[in-house]
Design an enzyme around this catalytic site. Structure first.
Site, PDB file in Angstrom:
ATOM      1  N   GLU A   1      -6.994   4.497   7.976  1.00  0.00           N
ATOM      2  CA  GLU A   1      -6.672   5.845   7.770  1.00  0.00           C
ATOM      3  C   GLU A   1      -7.967   6.477   7.159  1.00  0.00           C
ATOM      4  O   GLU A   1      -8.268   7.795   7.221  1.00  0.00           O
ATOM      5  CB  GLU A   1      -5.464   6.362   6.730  1.00  0.00           C
ATOM      6  CG  GLU A   1      -4.041   5.785   7.642  1.00  0.00           C
ATOM      7  CD  GLU A   1      -2.996   5.332   6.677  1.00  0.00           C
ATOM      8  OE1 GLU A   1      -2.985   5.491   5.495  1.00  0.00           O
ATOM      9  OE2 GLU A   1      -1.909   5.084   7.446  1.00  0.00           O
TER      10      GLU A   1
ATOM     11  N   ASN B   1       0.994  -1.354   0.106  1.00  0.00           N
ATOM     12  CA  ASN B   1      -0.028   0.103   0.064  1.00  0.00           C
ATOM     13  C   ASN B   1       0.913   1.273  -0.103  1.00  0.00           C
ATOM     14  O   ASN B   1       1.598   1.527   1.131  1.00  0.00           O
ATOM     15  CB  ASN B   1      -1.018  -0.054   1.239  1.00  0.00           C
ATOM     16  CG  ASN B   1      -1.594   1.373   1.482  1.00  0.00           C
ATOM     17  OD1 ASN B   1      -1.789   2.063   0.528  1.00  0.00           O
ATOM     18  ND2 ASN B   1      -2.274   1.572   2.506  1.00  0.00           N
TER      19      ASN B   1
ATOM     20  N   HIS C   1      -9.607   0.907   4.749  1.00  0.00           N
ATOM     21  CA  HIS C   1      -8.280   1.172   5.503  1.00  0.00           C
ATOM     22  C   HIS C   1      -8.443   2.195   6.590  1.00  0.00           C
ATOM     23  O   HIS C   1      -9.238   3.124   6.641  1.00  0.00           O
ATOM     24  CB  HIS C   1      -7.232   1.691   4.574  1.00  0.00           C
ATOM     25  CG  HIS C   1      -5.952   1.860   5.090  1.00  0.00           C
ATOM     26  ND1 HIS C   1      -5.351   2.641   5.994  1.00  0.00           N
ATOM     27  CD2 HIS C   1      -5.045   1.125   4.932  1.00  0.00           C
ATOM     28  CE1 HIS C   1      -4.220   2.336   6.300  1.00  0.00           C
ATOM     29  NE2 HIS C   1      -3.718   1.455   5.787  1.00  0.00           N
TER      30      HIS C   1
ATOM     31  N   LYS D   1       0.259   4.277  -0.208  1.00  0.00           N
ATOM     32  CA  LYS D   1      -0.502   5.393   0.428  1.00  0.00           C
ATOM     33  C   LYS D   1      -0.282   6.694  -0.515  1.00  0.00           C
ATOM     34  O   LYS D   1      -0.063   6.570  -1.729  1.00  0.00           O
ATOM     35  CB  LYS D   1      -0.023   5.657   1.592  1.00  0.00           C
ATOM     36  CG  LYS D   1      -0.054   4.585   2.588  1.00  0.00           C
ATOM     37  CD  LYS D   1       0.241   4.565   4.011  1.00  0.00           C
ATOM     38  CE  LYS D   1       0.144   3.584   5.045  1.00  0.00           C
ATOM     39  NZ  LYS D   1       0.270   3.293   6.144  1.00  0.00           N
TER      40      LYS D   1
ATOM     41  N   GLU E   1      -5.286  -5.190  10.628  1.00  0.00           N
ATOM     42  CA  GLU E   1      -4.283  -4.158  10.749  1.00  0.00           C
ATOM     43  C   GLU E   1      -4.526  -3.347  12.076  1.00  0.00           C
ATOM     44  O   GLU E   1      -5.435  -2.693  11.883  1.00  0.00           O
ATOM     45  CB  GLU E   1      -4.398  -3.365   9.633  1.00  0.00           C
ATOM     46  CG  GLU E   1      -4.272  -3.777   7.974  1.00  0.00           C
ATOM     47  CD  GLU E   1      -3.717  -2.845   7.151  1.00  0.00           C
ATOM     48  OE1 GLU E   1      -2.506  -2.674   6.690  1.00  0.00           O
ATOM     49  OE2 GLU E   1      -4.197  -1.667   7.062  1.00  0.00           O
TER      50      GLU E   1
ATOM     51  N   GLY F   1       2.295   2.064  10.533  1.00  0.00           N
ATOM     52  CA  GLY F   1       3.233   3.152  10.338  1.00  0.00           C
ATOM     53  C   GLY F   1       4.149   3.710  11.880  1.00  0.00           C
ATOM     54  O   GLY F   1       4.630   4.790  11.923  1.00  0.00           O
TER      55      GLY F   1
ATOM     56  N   SER G   1       3.366  -2.252  10.354  1.00  0.00           N
ATOM     57  CA  SER G   1       4.983  -2.215  10.526  1.00  0.00           C
ATOM     58  C   SER G   1       5.515  -3.545  10.203  1.00  0.00           C
ATOM     59  O   SER G   1       6.601  -4.060  10.937  1.00  0.00           O
ATOM     60  CB  SER G   1       5.229  -1.740  12.079  1.00  0.00           C
ATOM     61  OG  SER G   1       4.646  -0.746  12.270  1.00  0.00           O
TER      62      SER G   1
HETATM   63  C1  PEP Z   1      -1.031   0.067   6.054  1.00  0.00           C
HETATM   64  O1  PEP Z   1      -0.938   1.203   6.187  1.00  0.00           O
HETATM   65  O2  PEP Z   1      -1.709  -0.525   5.729  1.00  0.00           O
HETATM   66  C2  PEP Z   1       0.474  -0.288   6.761  1.00  0.00           C
HETATM   67  C3  PEP Z   1       0.462  -1.733   7.094  1.00  0.00           C
HETATM   68  O3  PEP Z   1       1.233   0.448   6.985  1.00  0.00           O
HETATM   69  P1  PEP Z   1       2.822   0.103   7.486  1.00  0.00           P
HETATM   70  O4  PEP Z   1       3.309  -1.109   6.947  1.00  0.00           O
HETATM   71  O5  PEP Z   1       3.540   1.424   7.472  1.00  0.00           O
HETATM   72  O6  PEP Z   1       2.643  -0.152   9.099  1.00  0.00           O
END
Ligand code: PEP
Length: 256
Positions: free
Chosen positions: A97, A10, A95, A12, A167, A173, A212
């Protein structure tokens, strides 16, 4: 039932035309033509066409969002029909976000999931608890409510045509991944709930972990029995980091 791992990047709101060019060149040169796992990338809308036309054939491409409507006076939105017309294979739905920043609620997310399927796109339904919910013991309730809303709207058959990404919001992040055991616990919970609806679909559906995930922890996470790959944010932004995760999926897909 063995499920193919999926490594989904992703991107973003990152990237540029040059970034896309370089990433596609790297994927074309570094990713073997025959792999026993799946790879997908999710650029911003305006980079989709460039990715679709330059990616290796066996890499899937998806959008990060879609409209809940077919078409009409919905300024700034992009429909499932348009994404399918462009050649997208997949789309992220719900998601965190978007749930947090754009106030997307469970019902809207469920409508988007249904729209994706209507036009032949594979939706990746993102679910996860906040830190406060985890600390108060509400992880399972929060995660299941997000899935239940989709189940209520589309039913188990159609839910089974998508992918789920667990997630935890506190791990996205932040550099602080869930441990493999924490991820497995939630993945197993999700699958056990789905078994109550349909045993075959519950065993077949892929549940990705996101938060992460990187080259150094991907093997441990993906080797958990109910973790079927990852949705990768930060570590999908350089070919080196992304390929490091793909290599772990490759090892596991070959039973190494
Ligand atoms: C995401 O935004 O779907 C995600 C998993 O981000 P990160 O790997 O940066 O934590």
């Amino acid at each position: 039932m063995s499920r193919r791992l999926l490594v989904a990047g992703n991107w973003k709101m990152h990237g540029s035309m040059q970034f896309v060019k370089e990433m596609m060149a790297e994927l074309n040169s570094s990713l073997p033509a025959k792999i026993n796992y799946d790879v997908a990338v999710f650029p911003v809308y305006i980079h989709l066409y460039d990715v679709i036309t330059n990616k290796p054939d066996h890499v899937k491409c998806g959008a990060q969002n879609l409209s809940e409507y077919d078409d009409g006076a919905v300024t700034g939105e992009v429909s499932a029909k348009m994404l399918a017309d462009l050649g997208c294979d997949m789309v992220l739905v719900g998601h965190s976000e978007r749930r947090i920043r754009s106030n997307e609620g469970n019902e809207e997310v469920a409508k988007k999931f249904a729209q994706a399927l209507k036009y032949g796109l594979t939706p990746i339904l993102c679910v996860g608890e906040s830190l406060v919910q985890r600390q108060s013991g509400a992880t399972q309730t929060a995660v299941w409510q997000q899935i239940q809303a989709v189940l209520d709207l589309v039913g188990i058959e159609k839910l089974g045509q998508g992918v789920i990404a667990y997630e935890p919001v506190w791990a996205i992040g932040t550099g602080e991944s869930a441990s493999a055991e924490q991820a497995q616990e939630v993945h197993q919970f999700i699958r056990s709930q789905l078994v109550l609806n349909d045993d075959t679909i519950a065993r077949r559906i892929r549940i990705l972990y996101g938060g992460s995930c990187k080259g150094s922890n991907a093997y441990e996470l993906f080797s958990m029995p109910d973790v079927d790959g990852g949705l990768i944010g930060g570590a999908s932004l350089t070919a080196q980091d992304f390929m490091a995760i793909c290599q772990q999926a490759d090892k596991l897909s070959q039973g190494v």
